[in-house]
Design an enzyme around this catalytic site. Structure first.
Site, mmCIF file in Angstrom:
data_model
loop_
_atom_site.group_PDB
_atom_site.id
_atom_site.type_symbol
_atom_site.label_atom_id
_atom_site.label_comp_id
_atom_site.label_asym_id
_atom_site.label_seq_id
_atom_site.Cartn_x
_atom_site.Cartn_y
_atom_site.Cartn_z
ATOM 1 N N LYS A 1 47.374 56.710 37.066
ATOM 2 C CA LYS A 1 47.106 55.900 36.270
ATOM 3 C C LYS A 1 47.723 56.636 35.267
ATOM 4 C CE LYS A 1 45.399 51.573 34.251
ATOM 5 N NZ LYS A 1 44.718 50.649 34.036
ATOM 6 N N SER B 1 43.903 45.849 35.537
ATOM 7 C CA SER B 1 46.000 47.046 35.197
ATOM 8 C C SER B 1 45.717 47.642 36.125
ATOM 9 C CB SER B 1 45.037 47.239 33.633
ATOM 10 O OG SER B 1 44.500 47.698 33.518
ATOM 11 N N SER C 1 39.493 47.129 35.009
ATOM 12 C CA SER C 1 40.694 47.106 36.029
ATOM 13 C C SER C 1 40.784 48.452 37.436
ATOM 14 C CB SER C 1 41.182 47.948 34.771
ATOM 15 O OG SER C 1 41.585 46.546 33.233
#
Lengths: 458, 90, 427
Positions: free
Chosen positions: A74, A149, A173
């Site tokens: 990420k 996210s 997330s």
């Protein structure tokens, strides 16, 4: 070639010379080249670095825990000399001078890094629609969100662009996108894995999350990542405890709210039946402060966000504060308001006190059960644009996930089945602090019972 | 229940070191009001004699030995430059 | 109109730890090239996390214990938010509720508390740009805040000088104003009654004792004149300009800054066990005031001499070492203070030897000399007769004999006079 979907298969294949690490990289890169434009999963592909590492691995005897495992990160994980954006225009050209502990550990264990992944800007979001670099689409159906996210990390593994990925979980997330993309996702105990080098969102809630296809792989990743590093003062080493032979699980009666989708509810009952078939008792418990989770979360998190994002002023790195997206600005202002003179007691301190009560609820619950089963999202994956008009509506997505972050406990998100519209749905199992290995055992048992097989979307 | 005013939004933006346009202020005002109202429901929870939690680890006394570590250092041997600062620090 | 002067002090001390407060960079940055002692943590880079320096905490508590403060059982760090280019994270990790030390006093002046925090970087202003050096960013900083209990300048100056001495005695810091390891700020207001007035002027950025004295003096004058002419005084920050010898406004504080404090989640609370407090307390060395009393009792020096010796621990120790080798306390003090003999003789034993050498030029007493002269005159009747008969030069022989008896310690003039006197009187 058909890439293996587990670490074991990868390493067996490499050892038996069925394929080489370089060929694995060829395969994943081909997948990225084929689908990334459409699904917008990778922001940066580190082709050169991947081949360099793959060649090294091919010269080794594949003895490290993650030898040959292709990983993606990420874009909130700092990677030395490789652009790290946090999904935000603020850092669109930022090249960090150091790497996160997690990155160093994964790569020291033999993993091959293939790139940086799209995400909601600064990890603010529950759908993947808040990135400053465009939406990430769900590989299972491009009209739907991946969840957020950690939208890119879920997309990458389910689209078979890397075998595993690292994300983060501050309010769900990792678990929610894992469920939305048919992956195993772990939110570890707060204090199990170092946050050093991960762009901070909410300091008392942030954790490093992981995405894999199987629970077995999750355990391998977790054991590589966890432990003290001398930089994150909240991390504690622990010795893997003995796993019980008999478990007792609980489901909170407060989870069955109006907003809970019928398909999700049905799945939860199926999960209950599955465990009962294995001889594991599932009882009803009470978590009385469940309805306050989201308000508590949306006080503590924005407050800490407003603090952590203060350093992005464009003076020494990144662009200036006008480059913040709307959601970031909203949370920063919310946070400043909550912490400001005259409001601190009413909001922040109050939230900290209610947090104590929530923790007490769980301490009580864990006296009678070993783990708690819960939905992750109240609905199956939703369509792009469905929740974007009303920020508050989006926040309510977090009703089942923020718990584990507020209490600091681990939660394992497991793929279960598919909705009538063909999208993955799943659930989570939460346990006391540092009970990950028990959760892995429970997850393995469940998947064995339902004869779960890893599946990729593309 | 706190009702936010435009003045509040401007003040908070200043505290946050954010320059907002007029339309942004107009947009944020109802959104922030709604969220503040929503989180304000916590006032109904009884928290008398409850200690606040700012950390879930329960750890204390995690400290560092006083020694110089050079492995982490990043140096550049030159000043960072910014346009002239005209106000004194607090 | 007579106004009561009300002054409170804020003193920052940079402790002499090896490393910074929350990272492993070097703490001592005096003279270092800019931005050469930095890392992701003190640069406030994304993803960096702080861990507290245990030695800085110990030194803070030692200072508190030496001044009679209470040590908080549990102490926490807080984030203090404001935006300024030299503040790397846009918040400073400091303390608010539960600082390490609460209360205490020095020279009868009450201390409010002592807390620990990190320093910001240094900003250098030039015409078109400002330059930032982060070597100082993240350095440990001990801050002491006194109660507003000073009512004249001399009290303030004695206090800050004594505090500097105490800090040096504790080996917490070199507390050097020029090097910036000790910084002073004074809050000044004038009152017409017993109550605290509704404003205070903060004097900041003063980097010497001399300037502090001048700045306070001129600020008191300014405030007096303002109040006398009916003006109202505002809460503000002022600096001191040595050229014009006046204070100037830096910022008006209409309301105090909203620092939006909240407990720092990245740093665990610090729990101080009673055993550690006992241990730290037992290791507090003799402090200046105790040493002054002891020097007065043991060495019976004048208070001027005592103050000079006590104001420099190294010299005081040298003095005591020398005194363990010789009881000539006053001489030793004199030679150190007035002749800087401690610089000439790095080892106290060398000084003491010098004293013996000098002392050999110290003469025998008059009584002993008289006895020796009498003896010599009795033993040498012929010589005496010769002298009486006008042979003056034979006195040399007699002097020699007397000196022999006195082992060379005879005062030449006294010996000569005594011989002459006694011959005339008795022989």
């Amino acid at each position: 070639m058909k890439t293996p979907l587990t670490i074991k298969e990868t390493q067996e294949g490499l050892k038996a010379k069925k394929f080489s690490a370089v060929e694995l990289v060829d395969s994943y890169l081909a997948q990225i080249n084929k689908y990334n434009k459409e699904f917008n999963i990778f922001l940066t592909v580190t082709e050169e670095q991947a081949y360099k590492k793959a060649k090294e691995i091919d010269r080794s005897n594949f003895q490290s825990p993650l030898s040959g495992v292709v990983v993606s990160y990420k874009d909130i994980f700092l990677t030395k000399d490789v652009r790290t954006t946090a999904g935000s225009k603020i850092l669109e050209s930022y090249i960090p001078p150091y790497s996160a502990t997690s990155v160093n550990r994964i790569e020291a264990a033999g993993a091959i890094p293939i790139g940086k992944l799209n995400c909601d800007a600064f990890a603010h979001g529950s759908s993947g629609e808040n990135s400053d670099f465009g939406v990430t689409k769900n590989p299972w159906n491009k009209e739907y969100v991946t969840g957020g996210s950690s939208s890119g990390p879920a997309g990458a593994v389910s689209a078979n662009m890397s075998l595993v990925s690292l994300g983060s979980d501050t309010g769900g997330s990792t678990r929610q996108p894992a469920n939305f993309c048919n992956l195993v996702g772990l939110k570890p105990t707060y204090g199990a894995i170092s946050r050093y080098g991960v762009i901070a969102m909410s300091s008392s809630l942030d954790t490093v999350g992981t995405f894999t296809h199987t629970v077995g792989d999750m355990e391998i990743m977790y054991d590589v990542l966890r432990g003290e590093d001398g930089f994150d003062g909240n991390v504690k080493n622990f010795v893997k405890p003995e796993i019980k032979k008999r478990f007792k699980l609980g489901i909170a009666k407060e989870y069955f709210i109006d907003g809970l989708d019928a398909e999700v509810e049905k799945m939860i009952f199926e999960v209950k039946k599955t465990y009962e078939k294995m001889g594991i008792e599932v009882v009803e418990i009470s978590l009385p402060h469940t309805k306050y989770m989201v308000p508590v979360y949306y006080i503590i998190q924005p407050a800490e966000v407003s603090s952590n994002l203060g350093r992005f002023d464009g003076i020494r790195y990144g662009n200036n504060r006008n480059s913040f997206g709307e959601e970031a600005k909203r949370r920063i202002m919310l946070g400043s308001y909550i912490l400001s003179a005259g409001y601190y007691d009413e909001y922040y301190e109050k939230a900290m006190k209610v947090r104590t009560k929530i923790i007490n609820d769980f301490d009580e619950a864990f006296k009678t059960v070993d783990a708690i089963i819960s939905p992750v999202s109240p609905t199956p994956p939703f369509k792009l644009g469905e929740n974007t008009k009303d920020p508050l509506k989006m926040y309510l997505e977090d009703v089942y996930t923020t718990t584990a972050n507020l209490v600091g406990i681990p939660s394992l998100a497991l793929p279960s089945t598919f909705s009538t519209s063909g999208l993955p749905i799943g659930f989570q199992i939460m346990g006391p602090r540092f009970s990950e290995h028990a959760l892995f055992e429970l997850g393995r048992k469940y998947h064995q019972e339902i004869d779960y097989k890893p599946k990729i979307a593309l | 229940m706190a009702r936010l005013t435009k003045k509040d939004v401007i003040h908070v933006a200043e505290l946050s070191n954010l320059k907002l346009t007029d339309s942004e202020i107009k947009k944020f005002l109802p959104q922030l009001t709604k969220i503040i109202e929503f989180v304000g429901t916590l006032s109904e929870v009884d928290t008398v004699n409850i200690e606040p939690t700012s950390q879930t680890t329960g750890l204390t006394n995690v400290v560092r030995e006083d020694r110089v570590i050079s492995e982490n250092m990043l140096t550049q041997e030159d000043y960072f430059k910014v346009p002239a600062i005209l106000t004194e620090r607090t | 109109m007579i106004y009561q002067i009300i002054i409170g002090l804020e003193i920052h001390i940079e402790p002499n730890t090896k490393s910074k407060m929350f990272c492993g960079c070097q703490e001592d940055h005096f003279g270092a090239k800019p931005n050469t002692q930095t890392c992701p943590i003190c640069l406030g880079l994304p993803g960096a996390l702080p861990i507290a320096n245990s030695e800085a905490i110990k030194k803070t508590m030692q200072l508190g214990l030496a001044l009679g403060s209470n040590i908080s059982k549990i102490s926490k760090f807080y984030r203090k938010h404001y935006f300024y280019p030299d503040l790397a994270k846009s918040y400073q990790i400091s303390q608010k509720d539960n600082p390490f030390c609460i209360g205490g006093s020095l020279m009868g002046k009450k201390i409010n508390h002592i807390h620990l925090e990190e320093d910001a970087g240094k900003l250098i202003h030039s015409k078109d740009e400002s330059l930032i050096d982060f070597n100082r960013s993240g350095c440990a900083l001990i801050e002491m805040v006194t109660e507003p209990v000073f009512h004249d300048i001399s009290e303030v100056m004695s206090f800050v000088k004594e505090l500097q001495l105490v800090v040096r005695y504790l080996d917490i810091s070199n507390a050097d104003m020029e090097k910036g390891t000790m910084r002073l700020e004074a809050n000044i207001s004038l009152s017409t009654s017993e109550k605290l007035p509704n404003y205070k002027v903060e004097l900041k950025n003063i980097n010497s004792f001399k300037f502090l004295e001048k700045a306070i003096k001129t600020e008191i004058e300014r405030q007096t004149n303002a109040l006398n002419s009916g003006q109202k005084l505002a809460q503000e920050t002022r600096g001191y300009d040595e050229k014009t010898k006046t204070t100037f406004s830096q910022r008006t504080k209409a309301d105090s800054d909203d620092y939006r404090y909240f407990p720092e989640p990245d740093i665990t609370p610090i729990e101080i066990p009673g055993s550690m407090i006992l241990d730290l307390r037992s290791r507090i060395p003799e402090l200046p005031e105790q040493k002054r009393k002891r020097f007065a009792e043991k060495y019976k020096l004048s208070s001027d001499y005592i103050n000079i010796l006590v104001s420099d621990l190294e010299r005081a120790n040298y003095f005591e070492k020398a005194c363990s080798l010789s009881k000539e306390y006053k001489t030793i003090a004199n030679l150190i203070i007035n002749k800087n003999f401690d610089k000439e003789y790095p080892e106290p034993a060398g000084l003491v030897k010098k004293i013996y050498d000098l002392g050999s030029k110290m003469y025998e007493s008059a009584k002993v000399t008289k006895n020796a002269v009498e003896k010599v005159l009795i033993d040498n009747p012929d010589i005496v007769t010769s002298y009486k008969n006008g042979k003056g030069q034979v006195i040399g022989f007699l002097i020699g004999q007397v000196q022999k008896k006195l082992k060379g310690k005879g005062n030449p003039k006294l010996v000569n006079d005594k011989i002459v006197e006694l011959i005339r009187k008795n022989f």
